[in-house]
Motif scaffolding. Structure first.
Motif, short mmCIF file in Angstrom:
data_model
loop_
_atom_site.label_atom_id
_atom_site.label_comp_id
_atom_site.label_asym_id
_atom_site.label_seq_id
_atom_site.Cartn_x
_atom_site.Cartn_y
_atom_site.Cartn_z
N TYR A 189 0.78 -1.11 -0.04
CA TYR A 189 -0.03 -0.12 0.09
C TYR A 189 0.91 1.24 -0.01
O TYR A 189 2.06 1.25 0.44
CB TYR A 189 -0.87 -0.04 1.26
N PRO A 190 0.32 2.38 -0.56
CA PRO A 190 1.24 3.75 -0.43
C PRO A 190 1.65 4.09 0.89
O PRO A 190 0.80 4.01 1.81
CB PRO A 190 0.37 4.62 -1.11
N ALA A 191 2.88 4.21 1.34
CA ALA A 191 3.50 4.48 2.66
C ALA A 191 2.73 5.67 3.34
O ALA A 191 2.41 5.35 4.46
CB ALA A 191 4.81 4.57 2.60
N SER A 192 2.40 6.42 2.63
CA SER A 192 1.89 7.75 3.25
C SER A 192 0.37 7.76 3.37
O SER A 192 -0.43 8.51 3.94
CB SER A 192 1.99 8.99 2.66
N ASP A 193 -0.50 6.64 2.95
CA ASP A 193 -1.72 6.56 3.02
C ASP A 193 -2.31 5.62 4.16
O ASP A 193 -2.36 4.34 4.02
CB ASP A 193 -2.21 6.14 1.62
N LEU A 194 -2.68 6.40 5.20
CA LEU A 194 -3.28 5.58 6.24
C LEU A 194 -4.52 4.78 6.02
O LEU A 194 -4.75 3.85 6.82
CB LEU A 194 -3.54 6.58 7.53
N PHE A 195 -5.43 5.36 5.09
CA PHE A 195 -6.72 4.66 4.99
C PHE A 195 -6.43 3.42 4.23
O PHE A 195 -6.66 2.23 4.75
CB PHE A 195 -7.61 5.60 4.07
N LEU A 196 -5.64 3.36 3.05
CA LEU A 196 -5.17 2.11 2.45
C LEU A 196 -4.50 1.12 3.33
O LEU A 196 -4.54 -0.04 3.26
CB LEU A 196 -4.37 2.46 1.28
N ARG A 197 -3.68 1.96 4.23
CA ARG A 197 -3.06 0.93 5.18
C ARG A 197 -4.08 0.20 6.08
O ARG A 197 -3.79 -1.03 6.34
CB ARG A 197 -2.11 1.62 6.09
N SER A 198 -4.89 0.85 6.45
CA SER A 198 -6.10 0.32 7.54
C SER A 198 -6.68 -0.78 6.65
O SER A 198 -7.18 -1.89 7.33
CB SER A 198 -6.99 1.23 8.01
N VAL A 199 -6.90 -0.42 5.27
CA VAL A 199 -7.76 -1.75 4.55
C VAL A 199 -7.05 -2.77 4.41
O VAL A 199 -7.13 -3.76 4.60
CB VAL A 199 -8.26 -1.09 3.34
N ALA A 200 -5.65 -2.49 4.09
CA ALA A 200 -4.71 -3.70 3.67
C ALA A 200 -4.79 -4.60 4.86
O ALA A 200 -4.66 -5.91 4.95
CB ALA A 200 -3.46 -3.27 3.22
N GLU A 201 -4.48 -3.84 6.15
CA GLU A 201 -4.56 -4.82 7.33
C GLU A 201 -5.89 -5.64 7.79
O GLU A 201 -5.98 -6.65 8.09
CB GLU A 201 -4.09 -3.79 8.50
N ARG A 202 -7.00 -4.81 7.35
CA ARG A 202 -8.19 -5.34 7.59
C ARG A 202 -8.29 -6.94 6.59
O ARG A 202 -8.87 -7.76 6.74
CB ARG A 202 -9.57 -4.52 7.26
N VAL A 203 -7.89 -6.74 5.34
CA VAL A 203 -7.87 -7.67 4.36
C VAL A 203 -7.15 -8.93 4.68
O VAL A 203 -7.40 -10.06 4.51
CB VAL A 203 -7.45 -7.44 2.98
N ALA A 204 -5.95 -8.64 5.28
CA ALA A 204 -5.04 -9.57 6.00
C ALA A 204 -5.71 -10.22 7.02
O ALA A 204 -5.45 -11.54 7.21
CB ALA A 204 -3.71 -9.03 6.25
N LEU A 205 -6.42 -9.68 7.83
CA LEU A 205 -6.97 -10.32 8.96
C LEU A 205 -8.05 -11.24 8.34
O LEU A 205 -8.20 -12.45 8.88
CB LEU A 205 -7.64 -8.94 9.73
N ASN A 206 -8.82 -10.84 7.50
CA ASN A 206 -9.93 -11.79 6.78
C ASN A 206 -9.26 -12.96 6.34
O ASN A 206 -9.69 -14.01 6.41
CB ASN A 206 -10.72 -11.14 5.99
N ALA A 207 -8.20 -12.73 5.30
CA ALA A 207 -7.39 -13.84 4.64
C ALA A 207 -7.10 -14.84 5.79
O ALA A 207 -7.10 -16.04 5.74
CB ALA A 207 -6.36 -13.20 3.93
N ARG A 208 -6.44 -14.47 7.13
CA ARG A 208 -6.04 -15.12 7.93
C ARG A 208 -7.09 -16.10 8.35
O ARG A 208 -6.81 -17.52 8.69
CB ARG A 208 -5.30 -14.27 9.16
N ASP A 209 -8.39 -15.77 8.43
CA ASP A 209 -9.42 -16.61 8.93
C ASP A 209 -9.32 -17.77 8.02
O ASP A 209 -10.08 -18.60 8.57
CB ASP A 209 -10.79 -15.66 8.93
N ALA A 210 -9.33 -17.33 6.64
CA ALA A 210 -9.56 -18.30 5.61
C ALA A 210 -8.27 -19.33 5.32
O ALA A 210 -8.30 -20.04 4.43
CB ALA A 210 -9.79 -17.54 4.18
#
Lengths: 442, 349
Positions: A313-334
């Protein structure tokens, strides 16, 4: 802060009821103060792509909110049957902000640069108000290209960073800090109501007449009495896959729960995206809607035994970072391991990237073509016709089924507006907030 | 006793744009149902029995949607497809959706675990005509995409002149429809102001158009001709009323009335119930514009009619060429088009 992308906005009903007025006749004069949280390093029209239309320069044509091409600086055009030769008649009696008349010769340099970039070898003949564009190959989508902000007709001089033909001229410019606009009295389409517009960048204090409201997890409380202008969803946030197995991506897509992304991370300034185009543009996005299926995702993942993936994700983009972390969390569940990481450009180990695609056109076919080009499917998108929505659907379906791109959310753009500010729409364009239509009470 | 003081002399109820001249909303709905049934039946075996489900994702009123359902079932029956509410395979779901270009029908046929899709764009004709209320009667005369500044009825109402920001167009009344007859461009020395305004007045041998950037004289007979000069002239029959140059306001000797709740536009017309005149004024309500009749007495504006709700903001409101009428122009927020109407008063004693 995401205010990139050109402005394709629809006015929400609450916006119409609060700031679009007609009962009281607009007043001339005054200064509108604007605060924008993202600094503009340049006034290049191609780089300034916000929902807030800053009308310094104009294009030959524009795409209306209904996806139709409308004249601006060109009043008529025609092409040969092969789309190789186009003839444009320019609007008479138009002047640039420095008093120079708009002619085919003065328009040609701006256009030639952008057309060469798009088509390679292109020739241009300029005579009076007639401009002829010719190429060896067909240019069926030339009008779409000429409607882009990058095709704005501008002149440059030492005295001013940008000289256009629009309703406002640049009065002063401190890159990244301040921009002062003044009404252009000689504007061909009628002078704006406001005398001046004072734009301050990076302020974000919300004290101005008009200010942007960034998308992000931090909730912003608007001062009492302020109206909020909010657009229809217009920027697609999605995961682009570079180097991953389709089945692995299918499992990832099935695992993602978009509701927290929309409700918590975007603070409702967007809609869950299951298709590439938002519902208001395609009319068929509801057909793609689905619910997360973690069980199925886990089944697929268990058969694949997938290697860990990286999601940049773009280093300076806090929103995209938070979305990326959320996606990683969902993926881990699978059972899928995803490592979010900043940057990613040039990193060969990156499989997935968080990206934003701002809509550049209210033409659904054009918007789909641009997304297709980004994921290497541009050739298949050439024949798309906005009048045939079922063909658009079939194409979008095929792109989604390849899992090269996983849509997550379509974001809106929002602005806070002081009670003394009103907008008097001068034409039926529901996708832009036009500063030239703004007026202020005494 | 009800005494109708206002009789509109124009037979046509609502003039639609060229695209929709031939179809009423009801006809358009029947036609859409037939086309959709044809597409749907092409996805099904002959003589099918299907379960039919409909959903509406648009603001189309429930009553219209319900009548569409009936029409679609009739058309499917004609095409050999019988429908039932019982869950069957195949199952058909019809959705009315909306995109940037208008309405969109989406048909999904679910059969044997597969889904087939068919789509049909639908341009529903405008049904924006506002029926007259009890006291203020309104008759829409003309609708167009660009701003209408004023209209003038001439030749005993058989011909209409429409002043736009860049032209004057004439229309003839033929079989209850206004048919374009001629157009002449406004050649102005400089652009009209944003929020363009203008006034048409009948004059000896023709008409005059008063604009904030020019004054034009014209004639419609034998052909439409127009000549403009960059002067701001006083309006005839007024005490020096004229436009402020390049702005959207008037100035003159008569003081402009302004009352609580009024918008920027009003017009004086004859009171059909008495000897006085009443003012029809727009509203200052920014959420829902309307017009209402007021009687000015003792420095107070007393409402003498219910508000007539409008589909968008008032952009012009002028006294008409015949005393008991006014010309109203509204920008319809649903269609984006400008609608010019004639207003009159129907009153009770």
């Amino acid at each position: 802060m995401r205010l990139r992308g050109s402005a394709w906005l629809a006015l929400s009903s609450f916006l119409i009821s609060s700031i679009l007025t007609g009962a009281v006749r607009p007043r001339y004069g005054g200064t509108l103060t604007v605060e924008l949280s993202t600094a503009w390093p340049t006034l290049d029209p191609a780089a300034i792509q916000t929902a807030l239309s800053i009308p310094i320069a104009e294009t030959l044509v524009r795409v209306s909110s209904h996806g139709e091409t409308e004249p601006v600086l060109a009043v008529a055009w025609q092409h040969d049957p092969d789309f190789k030769r186009w003839r444009f008649s320019l609007r008479p009696k138009v002047t640039f902000h420095d008093g120079e008349a708009l002619t085919a010769a003065s328009a040609a340099p701006s256009l030639l640069a952008v057309l060469k970039q798009k088509y390679g070898e292109v020739s241009m003949e300029a005579g009076g108000q007639a401009l002829v564009v010719q190429a060896d190959h067909a240019m069926p989508e030339l009008l779409d290209v000429l409607a882009l902000p990058s095709a704005a007709i501008v002149r440059k001089s030492d005295a001013s960073p940008l000289i256009g033909t629009g309703p406002f001229r640049v009065a002063s410019w401190e890159p990244g800090r301040r921009l002062m606009l003044a009404a252009f009295d000689g504007y061909w389409g009628a002078r704006p109501y406001l005398d001046t517009v004072a734009i301050e960048f990076g302020a974000g204090r919300g004290r101005a007449d008009l200010f942007d409201i960034p998308v992000g997890p931090a909730r912003r409380i608007l001062p009492e009495g302020l109206a909020m202008w909010s657009s229809e969803p217009r920027t697609l946030v999605a995961i682009a896959a570079v180097n991953a197995q389709p089945a692995q991506l299918q499992a990832l897509a099935l695992s993602i729960d978009r509701a927290p992304i929309v409700n918590v991370l975007a603070q409702h300034l967007g809609d869950a995206a299951f298709g590439l185009l938002p519902q208001w543009l395609s009319g068929y996005a509801f057909l793609f809607q689905s619910t997360p299926d973690v069980t199925r995702a886990r089944q697929i993942a268990s058969q694949l035994r997938p290697a860990a993936m990286t999601l940049s994700y773009p280093a300076s983009d806090l929103f995209l970072r938070s979305v990326a972390e959320r996606v990683a969390l969902n993926a881990r569940d699978a059972g899928i391991a995803i490592q979010p990481m900043p940057g990613g450009n040039g990193n060969l180990h990156v499989n997935l990237s968080m990206l934003e695609w701002p809509l550049e056109s209210a033409d659904a076919a054009d918007a789909l073509k641009r997304i297709a080009e980004q994921v290497g499917a541009g050739d298949r998108a050439r024949q798309l016709d906005p009048a045939k929505p079922d063909t658009l659907y079939q194409f979008e379906r095929s792109l989604l089924d390849e899992y090269r791109i996983i849509p997550l959310v379509h974001l809106r753009e929002s602005y806070g507006i002081a009670p003394r500010v009103h907008f008097q729409p001068s034409r039926s364009d529901t996708f832009h907030l036009h500063l030239e239509d703004a007026w202020v009470e005494k | 006793m009800i005494r109708v003081a206002f009789a509109l002399c124009f037979g046509s109820a609502l003039l639609l744009t060229a695209q929709t001249l031939d179809q009423t909303p009801g006809q358009a709905m029947s036609s859409a149902a037939a086309q959709l049934a044809a597409r749907t039946s092409s996805l099904l075996p002959r003589r099918s029995m299907v379960s039919l489900e409909l959903q509406n994702l648009t603001p189309l009123p429930a009553a219209e949607w319900s009548s569409f359902r009936g029409l679609l079932q009739d058309e499917l029956h004609k095409a050999g497809v019988e429908t039932t509410a019982t869950q069957l395979d195949p199952r058909v779901r019809v959705t009315l959706s909306e995109n940037a270009r208008g309405f969109l029908f989406v048909t999904e046929v679910f059969a044997g675990g597969n889904r087939q899709i068919a789509m049909l764009p639908w341009n529903l004709p405008s049904s924006a005509h506002i029926k007259p209320r009890l006291r203020i009667a309104q008759k829409v005369l003309w609708t167009q995409p660009d701003p209408i500044l004023d209209i003038l009825l001439v030749d005993s109402g058989s011909q209409m002149l429409v002043l736009s920001a860049n032209r004057v167009a004439s229309y003839r009344l033929m079989e209850d429809k206004w048919v374009p007859s001629a157009t002449d461009s406004l050649v102005l020395p400089r652009p009209l102001p944003r929020d363009p305004r203008g006034r048409l007045e009948a004059a000896a041998g023709g008409f005059e158009a008063f604009l904030p950037a020019a004054t034009c004289t014209g004639a419609w007979n034998p052909e439409l001709k127009l000549t403009c000069a960059g002067i701001i002239a006083n309006w005839p029959g007024t005490a020096g009323t004229h436009w402020v140059a390049d702005r959207n306001v008037l100035e003159g000797e008569a003081p402009a009335p302004s009352f609580e709740g009024w918008g920027s536009d009003w017009a004086s017309i004859a009171d059909p119930c008495g000897a006085a005149t009443v003012e029809i004024a727009s509203s200052s309500n920014t959420e829902h514009d309307s017009v209402r009749a007021y009687l000015i007495r003792d420095g107070q504006a007393n409402p003498v009619s219910d508000p007539l709700p409008l589909p968008g903001p008032v952009t012009a409101l002028w006294p008409a060429e015949s005393a008991p009428q006014a010309t109203l122009v509204v920008r319809n927020l649903q269609t984006g088009e400008y609608e010019a109407s004639r207003l009159g008063l129907a009153c009770t004693e």
